[in-house]
Scaffold this active site. Sequence first.
Site, mmCIF file in Angstrom:
data_model
loop_
_atom_site.group_PDB
_atom_site.id
_atom_site.type_symbol
_atom_site.label_atom_id
_atom_site.label_comp_id
_atom_site.label_asym_id
_atom_site.label_seq_id
_atom_site.Cartn_x
_atom_site.Cartn_y
_atom_site.Cartn_z
ATOM 1 N N SER A 1 0.821 -1.214 0.000
ATOM 2 C CA SER A 1 0.000 0.000 0.000
ATOM 3 C C SER A 1 0.854 1.264 0.000
ATOM 4 O O SER A 1 1.996 1.257 0.451
ATOM 5 C CB SER A 1 -0.904 0.039 1.227
ATOM 6 O OG SER A 1 -1.695 -1.122 1.302
HETATM 7 N N1 SAH Z 1 -0.139 -5.662 4.110
HETATM 8 C C1 SAH Z 1 0.623 -5.898 2.881
HETATM 9 C C2 SAH Z 1 -0.150 -5.587 1.631
HETATM 10 C C3 SAH Z 1 -1.129 -6.639 1.383
HETATM 11 S S1 SAH Z 1 -1.758 -6.852 -0.238
HETATM 12 C C4 SAH Z 1 1.916 -5.142 2.871
HETATM 13 O O1 SAH Z 1 2.188 -4.371 3.808
HETATM 14 O O2 SAH Z 1 2.682 -5.328 1.930
HETATM 15 C C5 SAH Z 1 -3.002 -8.028 0.229
HETATM 16 C C6 SAH Z 1 -2.493 -9.392 0.576
HETATM 17 O O3 SAH Z 1 -3.588 -10.142 1.058
HETATM 18 C C7 SAH Z 1 -1.939 -10.162 -0.619
HETATM 19 O O4 SAH Z 1 -0.641 -10.584 -0.338
HETATM 20 C C8 SAH Z 1 -2.902 -11.336 -0.752
HETATM 21 O O5 SAH Z 1 -2.284 -12.533 -1.185
HETATM 22 C C9 SAH Z 1 -3.406 -11.472 0.666
HETATM 23 N N2 SAH Z 1 -4.680 -12.183 0.848
HETATM 24 C C10 SAH Z 1 -5.780 -12.190 0.056
HETATM 25 N N3 SAH Z 1 -6.749 -12.949 0.598
HETATM 26 C C11 SAH Z 1 -6.262 -13.440 1.762
HETATM 27 C C12 SAH Z 1 -6.786 -14.286 2.791
HETATM 28 N N4 SAH Z 1 -8.024 -14.796 2.742
HETATM 29 N N5 SAH Z 1 -6.006 -14.574 3.849
HETATM 30 C C13 SAH Z 1 -4.744 -14.073 3.936
HETATM 31 N N6 SAH Z 1 -4.195 -13.267 3.001
HETATM 32 C C14 SAH Z 1 -4.946 -12.946 1.932
#
Ligand code: SAH
Length: 222
Positions: free
Chosen positions: A65
């Site tokens: 983000s």
């Molecule tokens: N917090 C992260 C950005 C996350 S992007 C950072 O600081 O870089 C969103 C993430 O959520 C992705 O890596 C995706 O694979 C994950 N995601 C999607 N659905 C999910 C679920 N049900 N459980 C865990 N992770 C999930």
Amino acid sequence: MADSFGFAEARKRMVEQQLVRRGIKDERVLQAMCEVPRHRFVPPNMWAMAYQDHPLPIGLGQTISQPYIVAYMTEQLELEPHDRVLEIGTGSGYQAAILSRLARRVYTIERLPELSERARLVLEELGYDNIEFRVGDGSQGWPEEAPFDAIIVTAAAPEPPPPLIKQLADGAHLVIPIGPTGYQDLMRITRHGPHLRTEYLTPVAFVPLIGLHGYAEPDENS
Ligand code: SAH
């Protein structure tokens, strides 16, 4: 690996120009954003862009983000040093790193094993040792470690997942983007005993939460 002068300067500018100027006030959040080397959470060919005012790709179709959104969501959690916090969507591990500076312990769940592993390596290298990792569907939370003093979801859900609401401690906030792909409302849900308070915070754009209480897995063949 040493953090060169250039990156520390870039972080200071990021904090001043992107965070303070837009109203982030929590000194502890600003301090954490000043400290954590964001460039280490993106591929080396993007290090030069790591402190710019936008999200960046981290591979496998996922993104880290924009710094402002990380700071804003963190501020909305109102973390205290003794708190235990749950993050859904480890991704690059950057948000987990920020949380780990502000809370006692961070529990972070990622559905893609490769991302979880990469995040674990970087966070270990940086010496952030109060983070627990899990690979799986975070829409079901982490019942064995509940209740949590704060929960942050960094992927967009159709509705607040009931298990996450259940795993909120009394007085704890759940910060979560709610809505379809492309555009969502960032919401904050707070438990007060048996009651829940829901606040609308701001418009955001996150990748989808995929899981039992999220969206369906994308069809590989379509
Ligand atoms: N917090 C992260 C950005 C996350 S992007 C950072 O600081 O870089 C969103 C993430 O959520 C992705 O890596 C995706 O694979 C994950 N995601 C999607 N659905 C999910 C679920 N049900 N459980 C865990 N992770 C999930």
